[in-house]
Design an enzyme around this catalytic site. Structure first.
Site, PDB file in Angstrom:
ATOM      1  CB  SER A  57      -0.591  -6.192   7.871  1.00 56.62           C
ATOM      2  OG  SER A  57       0.031  -6.548   6.665  1.00 56.62           O
ATOM      3  NE  ARG A 105     -12.429 -10.894   6.105  1.00 56.27           N
ATOM      4  CZ  ARG A 105     -13.185 -11.653   6.913  1.00 56.27           C
ATOM      5  NH1 ARG A 105     -14.502 -11.581   6.854  1.00 56.27           N
ATOM      6  NH2 ARG A 105     -12.617 -12.466   7.782  1.00 56.27           N
ATOM      7  CE1 TYR A 150      -2.333  -5.595  11.107  1.00 58.61           C
ATOM      8  CE2 TYR A 150      -4.541  -6.446  10.691  1.00 58.61           C
ATOM      9  CZ  TYR A 150      -3.526  -5.537  10.416  1.00 58.61           C
ATOM     10  OH  TYR A 150      -3.720  -4.576   9.458  1.00 58.61           O
ATOM     11  CB  ILE A 173     -12.564 -21.673  -0.073  1.00 58.75           C
ATOM     12  CG1 ILE A 173     -12.394 -21.250  -1.540  1.00 58.75           C
ATOM     13  CG2 ILE A 173     -13.552 -20.753   0.646  1.00 58.75           C
ATOM     14  CD1 ILE A 173     -13.688 -21.204  -2.336  1.00 58.75           C
ATOM     15  CG  HIS A 193      -3.389 -10.188   1.600  1.00 60.26           C
ATOM     16  ND1 HIS A 193      -2.073  -9.869   1.761  1.00 60.26           N
ATOM     17  CD2 HIS A 193      -4.036  -9.652   2.666  1.00 60.26           C
ATOM     18  CE1 HIS A 193      -1.931  -9.160   2.877  1.00 60.26           C
ATOM     19  NE2 HIS A 193      -3.108  -9.018   3.437  1.00 60.26           N
ATOM     20  CG  ASP A 231      10.030  -0.144   3.909  1.00 62.97           C
ATOM     21  OD1 ASP A 231      10.527  -1.224   4.248  1.00 62.97           O
ATOM     22  OD2 ASP A 231       8.842  -0.022   3.552  1.00 62.97           O
ATOM     23  CB  ILE A 258      -0.957  -0.005   1.214  1.00 56.45           C
ATOM     24  CG1 ILE A 258      -1.820  -1.282   1.203  1.00 56.45           C
ATOM     25  CG2 ILE A 258      -1.857   1.228   1.179  1.00 56.45           C
ATOM     26  CD1 ILE A 258      -2.660  -1.491   2.448  1.00 56.45           C
ATOM     27  N   GLY A 284       8.921  -5.248   2.454  1.00 49.30           N
ATOM     28  CA  GLY A 284       8.799  -4.413   1.243  1.00 49.30           C
ATOM     29  C   GLY A 284       9.885  -4.721   0.225  1.00 49.30           C
TER      30      GLY A 284
END
Ligand SMILES: NC(=O)c1ccc[n+]([C@@H]2O[C@H](COP(=O)([O-])OP(=O)(O)OC[C@H]3O[C@@H](n4cnc5c(N)ncnc54)[C@H](O)[C@@H]3O)[C@@H](O)[C@H]2O)c1
Ligand SMILES: O=c1ccn([C@@H]2O[C@H](COP(=O)(O)OP(=O)(O)O[C@H]3O[C@H](CO)[C@H](O)[C@H](O)[C@H]3O)[C@@H](O)[C@H]2O)c(=O)[nH]1
Length: 331
Positions: free
Chosen positions: A77, A221, A141, A207, A189, A31, A12, A36
């Protein structure tokens, strides 16, 4: 005068940096490259490699640069990882916020826009979730992020550091020009995993659970495009610079999609069969998370451009198709 993007090499954060530069801002990235990628950082940004828990590192950045506001993405995250390694999350996320706020206080930097999360709400009492609803996280988290919100509120009272907490729902998609995108390693994700199956990099999608209290039994979501999210941060900086009070906003589309619906949408976008199987529940997943995000629209003037998950998935597919190995294929 520049904006500091902590975590600007991440998924992001790199889109935020691109958006800020396209809006004519000077950008400094801090960073530690723990999750990253150096190649994700826009070449027009000035990059400092280091850890935000390192006070000397932050002092160097704030001494060298004329920073007016901080946008803070530098955190871990991954919900399931936080269940097995909770202290890693309190150390990096909550710990990082302490050092950052102390350094901001001492360098007289008054504005911070913070990546918070729907995970701070836990199992919601109402749907869609409003900013005023109770925040009772069910994973470390989410708790680490809630603690960070509360620390900012006390730092506001004591030191006058004004904050905007942006509670993201599920972020997906990539810059529409296909230059940067999502590349977490390992990937956890849903959208990138589905697209990796479409690419043939994974055999099938698992799933996680079909016995949730939702219409088709899979988790629901609320997906928001990463560039729309970046736009909201720019509006949040302007909101603070205009002298407004600290505040928190949900960022979502106000529409829920189940994991099965996301799979179907990805099949339509990619034209690939994308095999899938049912698997056991993943720890820490609430049934449904859907945002009421009219507050951001009304107060910040946020106008998301992507209101269809097919379009969100299509931008992600463009990035994945052009970069089958993620950033590694640029090394
Ligand atoms: N991806 C989502 O769906 C989502 C949803 C809600 C909230 N968020 C929040 O948004 C933020 C960014 O998420 P992302 O998906 O881009 O994650 P990411 O892992 O891609 O980016 C995080 C960046 O921060 C850096 N970083 C981490 N700890 C650091 C430290 N101590 N010092 C310096 N740099 C550090 C990493 O190297 C990485 O570049 C996170 O704080 C996350 O909690 C993400
Ligand atoms: O291989 C997979 C991966 C994910 N899922 C499911 O897909 C849904 C979305 O999972 P993600 O891991 O993509 O996202 P989360 O909802 O767990 O979490 C994301 O959104 C949260 C807020 O909603 C937090 O902010 C968090 O940082 C961010 O990663 C969940 O039901 C998950 O169980 C699968 O079924 N199979």
């Amino acid at each position: 005068m520049a904006i500091l993007v902590a975590g600007g090499a991440g998924y992001i954060g790199s889109h935020m940096v691109k958006d800020l530069i396209e809006h004519g801002e000077d950008v400094v990235v801090a960073d530690n490259l723990s999750t990253g990628h150096r190649d994700a950082i826009n070449p027009k940004a000035k990059f400092y490699e280091g850890d935000i828990r390192d006070r000397k590192f932050l002092d160097k950045v704030f001494d060298n640069e004329d920073i007016t506001a901080v946008v803070h993405f530098a955190a871990f995250s991954i919900v399931p990882e936080s269940m097995s390694k909770p202290l890693k999350y309190f150390d990096n996320n909550t710990g990082g916020m302490i050092t950052l706020l102390e350094a901001m206080r001492d360098h007289n930097i008054k504005y911070i826009v913070f990546s918070s999360t729907a995970a701070t709400y836990g199992v919601p009492e109402h749907m869609p979730i409003k900013e005023t609803d109770p925040q009772n996280p069910i994973n470390p988290y989410g708790l680490s992020k809630l603690m960070m919100e509360k620390m900012m509120a006390w730092a506001d009272k004591a030191y006058g550091i004004k904050f905007v907490a942006l509670r993201y729902f599920n972020v997906a998609g990539a810059a529409p020009d296909g230059t940067i995108g999502e590349d977490h390693g390992p990937e956890t994700h849903l959208v990138p995993i589905i697209l990796q199956v479409a690419q043939g990099k994974r055999k099938e999608l698992s799933i996680f659970g079909d016995d949730y209290n939702t219409p088709d039994g899979t988790n629901v979501r609320d997906y928001v495009h990463v560039m729309d999210l970046a736009d909201a941060h720019i509006l949040a900086i302007k909101y603070l610079e205009a002298g407004n009070k600290s505040n928190a906003f949900n960022l979502g589309s106000s529409t829920g999609f189940s994991n099965k619906q996301m799979l179907e949408a990805a099949r339509e976008v990619t034209g690939k069969p994308i095999p899938a199987k049912m698997a056991p529940r993943r720890p820490g997943d609430p049934d449904s998370l859907v945002a009421a995000s009219d507050k951001a629209r009304t107060i910040l003037g946020w106008k998301p451009k992507y209101d269809d998950v097919h379009d969100i998935i299509a931008t992600a597919w463009k990035w994945h198709s052009a970069h089958p190995k993620g950033y590694d294929d640029r090394d």
